[in-house]
Design a protein around this motif. Sequence first.
Motif, PDB file in Angstrom:
ATOM      1  N   TYR A 106       0.835  -1.205   0.000  1.00 50.39           N
ATOM      2  CA  TYR A 106       0.000   0.000   0.000  1.00 50.39           C
ATOM      3  C   TYR A 106       0.866   1.251   0.000  1.00 50.39           C
ATOM      4  N   ALA A 107       1.945   1.234   0.788  1.00 48.38           N
ATOM      5  CA  ALA A 107       2.837   2.398   0.843  1.00 48.38           C
ATOM      6  C   ALA A 107       3.489   2.660  -0.506  1.00 48.38           C
ATOM      7  N   PHE A 108       3.928   1.592  -1.191  1.00 45.88           N
ATOM      8  CA  PHE A 108       4.543   1.762  -2.505  1.00 45.88           C
ATOM      9  C   PHE A 108       3.524   2.235  -3.538  1.00 45.88           C
ATOM     10  N   ALA A 109       2.252   1.882  -3.348  1.00 44.40           N
ATOM     11  CA  ALA A 109       1.224   2.252  -4.322  1.00 44.40           C
ATOM     12  C   ALA A 109       0.712   3.676  -4.113  1.00 44.40           C
ATOM     13  N   ARG A 110       0.662   4.139  -2.867  1.00 43.83           N
ATOM     14  CA  ARG A 110      -0.017   5.401  -2.581  1.00 43.83           C
ATOM     15  C   ARG A 110       0.921   6.574  -2.261  1.00 43.83           C
ATOM     16  N   TYR A 111       2.075   6.303  -1.676  1.00 48.89           N
ATOM     17  CA  TYR A 111       2.918   7.400  -1.208  1.00 48.89           C
ATOM     18  C   TYR A 111       4.121   7.595  -2.130  1.00 48.89           C
ATOM     19  N   ASP A 112       4.536   8.839  -2.236  1.00 46.88           N
ATOM     20  CA  ASP A 112       5.743   9.179  -2.980  1.00 46.88           C
ATOM     21  C   ASP A 112       6.845   9.526  -1.979  1.00 46.88           C
ATOM     22  N   PHE A 113       7.947   8.838  -2.057  1.00 46.39           N
ATOM     23  CA  PHE A 113       9.093   9.123  -1.195  1.00 46.39           C
ATOM     24  C   PHE A 113      10.366   8.946  -2.005  1.00 46.39           C
ATOM     25  N   LYS A 114      11.447   9.394  -1.475  1.00 48.17           N
ATOM     26  CA  LYS A 114      12.709   9.431  -2.194  1.00 48.17           C
ATOM     27  C   LYS A 114      13.150   8.027  -2.594  1.00 48.17           C
ATOM     28  N   ASN A 115      13.474   7.870  -3.876  1.00 43.11           N
ATOM     29  CA  ASN A 115      14.005   6.616  -4.431  1.00 43.11           C
ATOM     30  C   ASN A 115      13.023   5.455  -4.228  1.00 43.11           C
ATOM     31  N   LYS A 116      11.726   5.750  -4.383  1.00 42.62           N
ATOM     32  CA  LYS A 116      10.707   4.714  -4.156  1.00 42.62           C
ATOM     33  C   LYS A 116      10.878   3.531  -5.104  1.00 42.62           C
ATOM     34  N   GLU A 117      11.030   3.796  -6.380  1.00 42.56           N
ATOM     35  CA  GLU A 117      11.159   2.712  -7.347  1.00 42.56           C
ATOM     36  C   GLU A 117      12.455   1.932  -7.146  1.00 42.56           C
ATOM     37  N   GLY A 118      13.488   2.619  -6.694  1.00 43.95           N
ATOM     38  CA  GLY A 118      14.734   1.914  -6.404  1.00 43.95           C
ATOM     39  C   GLY A 118      14.578   0.917  -5.265  1.00 43.95           C
ATOM     40  N   TRP A 119      13.874   1.341  -4.203  1.00 37.86           N
ATOM     41  CA  TRP A 119      13.599   0.420  -3.097  1.00 37.86           C
ATOM     42  C   TRP A 119      12.704  -0.734  -3.541  1.00 37.86           C
ATOM     43  N   ALA A 120      11.711  -0.424  -4.364  1.00 36.67           N
ATOM     44  CA  ALA A 120      10.820  -1.482  -4.851  1.00 36.67           C
ATOM     45  C   ALA A 120      11.587  -2.508  -5.687  1.00 36.67           C
ATOM     46  N   PHE A 121      12.477  -2.018  -6.552  1.00 33.86           N
ATOM     47  CA  PHE A 121      13.270  -2.944  -7.360  1.00 33.86           C
ATOM     48  C   PHE A 121      14.252  -3.729  -6.494  1.00 33.86           C
ATOM     49  N   GLN A 122      14.766  -3.092  -5.445  1.00 34.09           N
ATOM     50  CA  GLN A 122      15.675  -3.798  -4.531  1.00 34.09           C
ATOM     51  C   GLN A 122      14.957  -4.962  -3.864  1.00 34.09           C
ATOM     52  N   ILE A 123      13.707  -4.752  -3.453  1.00 35.72           N
ATOM     53  CA  ILE A 123      12.928  -5.833  -2.853  1.00 35.72           C
ATOM     54  C   ILE A 123      12.689  -6.936  -3.865  1.00 35.72           C
ATOM     55  N   LEU A 124      12.341  -6.551  -5.100  1.00 34.67           N
ATOM     56  CA  LEU A 124      12.094  -7.550  -6.132  1.00 34.67           C
ATOM     57  C   LEU A 124      13.357  -8.340  -6.457  1.00 34.67           C
ATOM     58  N   SER A 125      14.526  -7.700  -6.366  1.00 29.80           N
ATOM     59  CA  SER A 125      15.779  -8.388  -6.696  1.00 29.80           C
ATOM     60  C   SER A 125      16.061  -9.538  -5.744  1.00 29.80           C
ATOM     61  N   PHE A 126      15.513  -9.489  -4.514  1.00 25.13           N
ATOM     62  CA  PHE A 126      15.696 -10.599  -3.587  1.00 25.13           C
ATOM     63  C   PHE A 126      15.084 -11.878  -4.139  1.00 25.13           C
ATOM     64  N   LYS A 127      13.972 -11.729  -4.881  1.00 21.39           N
ATOM     65  CA  LYS A 127      13.320 -12.909  -5.464  1.00 21.39           C
ATOM     66  C   LYS A 127      14.135 -13.476  -6.614  1.00 21.39           C
ATOM     67  N   PHE A 128      14.813 -12.611  -7.353  1.00 21.00           N
ATOM     68  CA  PHE A 128      15.567 -13.060  -8.513  1.00 21.00           C
ATOM     69  C   PHE A 128      16.945 -13.607  -8.136  1.00 21.00           C
ATOM     70  N   ALA A 129      17.473 -13.193  -6.994  1.00 23.33           N
ATOM     71  CA  ALA A 129      18.816 -13.617  -6.598  1.00 23.33           C
ATOM     72  C   ALA A 129      18.831 -15.115  -6.311  1.00 23.33           C
ATOM     73  N   PRO A 130      19.827 -15.847  -6.803  1.00 28.65           N
ATOM     74  CA  PRO A 130      19.913 -17.290  -6.502  1.00 28.65           C
ATOM     75  C   PRO A 130      20.072 -17.526  -4.998  1.00 28.65           C
ATOM     76  N   GLU A 131      19.349 -18.486  -4.480  1.00 24.07           N
ATOM     77  CA  GLU A 131      19.416 -18.769  -3.048  1.00 24.07           C
ATOM     78  C   GLU A 131      20.818 -19.171  -2.620  1.00 24.07           C
ATOM     79  N   ILE A 132      21.524 -19.872  -3.489  1.00 27.37           N
ATOM     80  CA  ILE A 132      22.865 -20.326  -3.139  1.00 27.37           C
ATOM     81  C   ILE A 132      23.821 -19.152  -2.969  1.00 27.37           C
TER      82      ILE A 132
END
Length: 288
Positions: A106-132
Amino acid sequence: MDTISALEKATRNKKTIGAGLNVLRYVALTIWLVFAIFPLFWMLICSLKSDAEVVSTVFKFTPTISNYQVVLFRQDSNFILAFFQNFIVSGGAILLTVLVGVPAAYAFARYDFKNKEGWAFQILSFKFAPEILVILPVFMIFQRLKLYDTYFGLIWVYQLITMPLLIWVVRGYFEDISVEIEQAAQLDGYTWYEVFFKILLPLIKPGLVAAGLLAFIFAWNSFTFPLILSGTRVQTITITSLRFLASDSVHYGQVAVAALIAVLPEIIICLFIQKHLVRGLSFGAVKG
């Protein structure tokens, strides 16, 4: 009369073509159904065979339940215990993901804050990173914090699998809801919490169910994290199933039993929530 006959003929041809297309559609769906169900059917057949019959026969064999007896009731198997432990870990991971991930989405969808898309992509990168890639530092941290071979440790590390998926999916559902709906509810006297729980959550429920189910499947089937971060006290079925792979041979029937039982919760959950799942996966696909 000729015009009427031509119209009737065209109508009959149209109905014939429509009936033919319906037959082709049903044939295609039947082929797809067989294709989708055949792996489960094949696992069921293999689970009723002895190891010798698995490699020597196809459909002609003598059914046996010895594989089920070994997997479910042999003392050193511990498969039932691992099954319930997997439920605790996966269910706990999804509960924590929903409690933290929905407000974050909800925060990512409704609020604007500094480097929002960068933080969102950082969270998404955890899913793409190999577990090993992260397993060694996580293992060392777990050893220091006494989280190795604990329920909380696995629930916490599973957030790397489940949290990014849920945040990004649910964020899209929040963005599809007009802000004017929230503003109108607040003008009517609703507090922010009432707007969130009574209006927004029911609207995103199909998407939340779909994202939660996908996250549960990823957590339920996780292999690398429990392999390294669990020991003898907490084990998941993905690790316990390795016991049926001997050093000199593979007990195919027992592996089939373990796989068949492991996939049942996912199938049952999908059947119970299929209405919300279909709406959640198709929501927003067509926009007018």
